[in-house]
Design a protein around this motif. Structure first.
Motif, short mmCIF file in Angstrom:
data_model
loop_
_atom_site.label_atom_id
_atom_site.label_comp_id
_atom_site.label_asym_id
_atom_site.label_seq_id
_atom_site.Cartn_x
_atom_site.Cartn_y
_atom_site.Cartn_z
N MET A 134 7.19 64.91 -87.95
CA MET A 134 6.26 64.88 -88.85
C MET A 134 6.62 65.81 -90.06
N SER A 135 6.35 65.64 -91.30
CA SER A 135 6.42 66.40 -92.34
C SER A 135 5.07 67.23 -92.17
N ASP A 136 4.87 68.37 -92.96
CA ASP A 136 3.67 69.01 -93.02
C ASP A 136 2.54 68.06 -93.64
N GLU A 137 2.80 67.52 -94.78
CA GLU A 137 1.93 66.61 -95.28
C GLU A 137 1.49 65.43 -94.45
N VAL A 138 2.29 64.97 -93.61
CA VAL A 138 1.92 63.95 -92.62
C VAL A 138 0.87 64.71 -91.56
N LEU A 139 1.36 65.91 -91.13
CA LEU A 139 0.66 66.70 -90.24
C LEU A 139 -0.76 66.82 -90.57
N ASP A 140 -0.94 67.13 -91.81
CA ASP A 140 -2.15 67.66 -92.24
C ASP A 140 -3.10 66.24 -92.37
N ARG A 141 -2.68 65.25 -92.26
CA ARG A 141 -3.58 63.98 -92.43
C ARG A 141 -3.42 63.18 -91.11
N ALA A 142 -2.93 63.52 -90.11
CA ALA A 142 -2.49 63.02 -88.77
C ALA A 142 -3.83 62.27 -88.14
N PHE A 143 -4.84 63.17 -88.35
CA PHE A 143 -6.09 62.69 -87.63
C PHE A 143 -6.99 61.75 -88.51
N ASP A 144 -6.80 61.71 -89.94
CA ASP A 144 -7.40 60.95 -90.62
C ASP A 144 -7.51 59.52 -90.50
N PRO A 145 -8.96 58.98 -90.37
CA PRO A 145 -8.91 57.35 -90.09
C PRO A 145 -8.10 56.74 -90.96
N ASP A 164 2.32 69.84 -82.32
CA ASP A 164 3.50 70.52 -82.77
C ASP A 164 4.72 69.90 -83.14
N SER A 165 5.05 69.58 -84.70
CA SER A 165 6.06 68.73 -84.90
C SER A 165 6.59 69.34 -86.11
N ALA A 166 7.90 68.68 -86.31
CA ALA A 166 8.59 69.21 -87.65
C ALA A 166 9.75 68.18 -87.73
N PRO A 167 10.07 67.66 -88.89
CA PRO A 167 11.24 66.64 -89.44
C PRO A 167 12.52 66.82 -88.53
N GLY A 168 12.74 65.80 -87.74
CA GLY A 168 13.83 65.86 -86.89
C GLY A 168 13.67 66.46 -85.56
N ALA A 169 12.70 67.16 -85.30
CA ALA A 169 12.49 68.07 -84.03
C ALA A 169 11.63 67.41 -83.24
N GLY A 170 11.08 66.24 -83.39
CA GLY A 170 10.31 65.27 -82.50
C GLY A 170 8.92 65.95 -82.59
N THR A 171 7.95 65.61 -81.70
CA THR A 171 6.55 65.80 -81.77
C THR A 171 5.92 66.00 -80.28
N TRP A 172 5.28 66.80 -80.37
CA TRP A 172 4.49 67.24 -78.94
C TRP A 172 2.94 67.31 -79.25
#
Length: 695
Positions: A493-504, A536-544
């Motif tokens: 995920m990018s930082d922008e997506v990560l910031d909104r990951a929990f938004d409904p 914990d996530s970054a573009p191209g590095a997967g997600t935990w």
């Protein structure tokens, strides 16, 4: 020895000198003097010489480089010489070798004594050592001996004190004038200051008041304060203020430093004043009263109120924006679901009127599927808002994951490898197992969608003991937790997506391929369970995704399956069930379903009616009650009342949402369970069957 005793000393020295002359005459005449008298005189002279406090020396003039008698040498010196003059080992030293340029001044003084025989007394600085000396000098007779005796003492401290006093006197008037000017400036500044200053003694009398203080006091109270007037007497004009303000002053008199804000009317306007109180101390640090600085903070408080209202309006606007996004997403999904339900029902009604009975099962199945999806959407919304009804139990997390592995593998497909790793001493967790299974499956499906070309999903279970520092980073109380981590090798995920990951309703998937409630549901469920979630996530590095779940120290409920309703349904054996629900359609549905299963049913619309139905002779095997009931008693209170009559009575609570909090999530008594609306009749039948089974 004091300098005042110099004449007696000189007389004594003259006697000693006369004795010495007689001794020398006797030696010249080769007449042996009486042994005892000579020894006694020598001892007295030596004792006096060594014991005296003043420095003493005998100098003898000699011919020097500048002519006859142009230098002198020290022939004798007592121990006090070095202490007062600051020059040790002086005997045998020449004056010009000792003090250089200042030698001539000393030669002139002592040369005059040698030439005239007149004793002198004077003060002079010994520049070589930086000391001031008070000296007395006299010639040793006969003059032919060319010797002068010098008696002196160090007066450096006195001279320095005199210099300091002279300098002090010279600058005193200037400093007094400067202090007076500074005091006048300070007084003018204090008097003209915008802050209101009052100084009172312990009798509440003014010791001082500045111009602003006097002006505002007169405007508010109606009395012009003057030095010596009674502050407390002046306040009698305002009894509404008097007691409170005097109480503040008493606190300051007691030694307390503090501030407070009061509101008073000045004319037609209300003003707010910040009062700062401090004790007043004298030069010895003793309390003698108190003083107060007052500031008009009306504008500041009004501005703070304006900012608060603006922030409240902003928050309301943000809430409305969030509500708009939420309702838009709900409307989109529910309209689709309702279209399927209504369309299926209309086609079912059309086929029945036409007498065409084929495809009826397909229409009912379509409507049931759409209704179940609507129920799932409702549960996700409640999980996001942390308002769903949970049924937490002690759960062995590894067993739960093992039981779910087949379903997860079928859901993610063969192109994705599923790996599991667990601590061999994994703690139990206190959680709603069914909801946790939904959350875990949701996380795995998200991971699958992030790896369209295949990859690997890892599920890691570990124990986490968080100290205060670690807990603060995780926004959790310190303690023991079980961590469930789900990792993937996907796009990240990018930082922008990560910031909104929990938004409904926020999703990166195309329309129709996701509701955007998955992560928000997991987030709400974990928080409601007393845990925390971190990504914990970054573009191209997967997600935990890490779930921190509360540790449970009790034994797991091994005999109770997570989904008891999956067991085959069996008919009842005539057990009596009391059904309480204020909604007639739901109550009728429940009663009909239970009668069809072979149970005896009592029904009531409220708690009062239900209690009236039950007597000591009434058979009763199970209470099924809605939580929100009309009247004075809700469902939980009804259950408690019946349990006082039947302590072992099983209770099944039926709840939608609004009244779920009254049953005490996670704190149900033994034999109490919860069934959340909407539910199928098949689920209801299996839950009743499980609760009526003998333990």
């Amino acid at each position: 020895m004091p300098v005042a005793d110099i004449p007696s000393l000189l007389a004594r020295l003259a006697e000693l000198e006369q004795s010495n002359q007689q001794l020398r005459q006797q030696l010249d005449a080769r007449v042996a003097p009486p042994e005892n008298s000579t020894t006694l005189a020598s001892e007295r002279y030596q004792f006096l010489f060594n014991a005296m406090d003043e420095g003493f020396c005998i100098i003898e003039f000699i011919d020097g480089p500048l002519g006859p008698l142009s230098d002198y040498v020290h022939v004798e010196a007592n121990p006090a010489y070095a202490a007062h003059a600051g020059i040790p080992n002086v005997v045998g030293q020449k004056l010009r070798d000792m003090v250089g340029d200042e030698a001539q001044a000393w030669l002139d003084r002592y040369g005059h004594v040698l030439r005239t025989g007149e004793a002198i007394r004077f003060e002079q600085e010994l520049v070589a050592t930086g000391r001031y000396l008070e000296l007395t000098a006299f010639r040793i007779e006969p003059a032919s001996r060319r010797q002068v005796a010098v008696l002196f003492q160090d007066i450096t401290p006195r001279k320095r004190a005199e210099v300091a006093l002279r300098q002090l006197n010279e600058t005193l008037e200037e400093r007094v004038q400067a202090a007076l000017v500074a005091n006048r400036i300070l007084a003018n500044v204090v008097d003209a200051a915008s802050s209101m200053i009052h100084v009172l003694d312990f009798d509440f009398r003014w010791l001082a008041v500045n111009g602003s203080g006097a002006e505002v006091f007169e405007e508010v109270i109606g009395v012009r304060p003057r030095i010596g007037d009674s502050f407390s007497e002046s306040l009698k004009r305002r009894p509404d203020l008097r007691d409170g303000i005097l109480a503040y002053w008493r606190r300051a008199f007691a030694g307390e430093t503090f501030s407070t804000i009061i509101s008073v009317h000045r004319g037609s306007l209300q003003h707010h004043y910040e009062l700062q109180f401090s004790p007043l101390l004298d030069a010895e640090g003793q309390r003698i009263g108190a003083y107060q600085f007052a500031y008009d903070v009306t504008e500041r408080l009004n501005e703070q109120e304006r900012i608060r209202l603006m922030e409240e309006a902003l928050r309301q606007s943000q809430k409305m924006e969030a509500v708009g996004q939420l309702t838009g997403g709900i409307a989109h999904d529910f309209n689709n679901l309702l279209t399927g339900i209504l369309g299926s029902l209309e086609l079912l009604d059309l086929r029945l009127r036409q007498g065409r009975l084929q495809d009826l099962e397909r229409y009912t199945g379509t409507a049931r599927s759409a209704a179940q999806r609507a129920a799932a959407l409702t549960h996700r919304l409640l999980a996001f808002s942390r308002r769903q009804t949970l049924d937490p139990q002690p759960v062995a997390l590894e067993q739960l994951v093992i039981g779910l592995e087949d379903l997860i593998q079928r859901s993610i497909g063969p192109q994705i490898a599923l790996e599991r790793e667990a601590d061999p001493r994994l703690w139990l967790t206190h959680i709603d197992g069914a909801q946790l299974e939904n959350a875990l499956l949701n996380l795995c499906l998200n991971a699958r969608d992030a790896m369209p070309d295949g990859g690997r999903i890892r599920i890691v279970l570990s124990n986490e003991r968080l100290d205060e520092t670690q807990a603060e980073r995780q926004a959790l109380p310190p303690g023991d937790y079980v961590r469930l981590s789900v990792g993937d090798t996907g796009s990240g995920m990018s930082d922008e997506v990560l910031d909104r990951a929990f938004d409904p309703f926020f999703t990166t998937k195309p329309i129709g391929q996701g509701t955007g409630l998955g992560l928000s549901m997991v987030h709400g469920f974990v928080l409601q369970s007393g845990g925390e979630i971190r990504i914990d996530s970054a573009p191209g590095a997967g997600t935990w995704v890490h779930l921190y779940l509360p540790r449970q120290r009790l034994a797991p409920v091994a005999s109770a399956p997570i989904y008891p309703e999956l067991e085959p349904s069996r008919p009842g054996r005539g057990e009596t069930i009391l059904v309480v629900d204020d909604e007639p359609t739901i109550r009728t549905l429940l009663v009909d379903a239970m009668l069809a299963q072979g149970y005896q049913v009592l029904e009531a619309a409220d708690a009062a009616t239900a209690l009236a139905l039950v007597t000591s002779a009434t058979p009763l095997d199970l209470l099924v009650t809605d939580v929100g009931l009309p009247g004075t008693l809700n469902g939980r209170q009804l259950a408690d009342a019946l349990r006082r009559l039947r302590p072992q009575l099983p209770v099944l609570f039926i709840t939608g949402y609004a009244e779920a909090n009254v049953i005490g999530d996670g704190d149900l008594d033994a034999g109490m369970r919860v069934l959340t609306k909407p539910f199928t009749l098949d689920t209801l039948e299996r839950r009743i069957q499980a609760m009526l089974q003998p333990s």
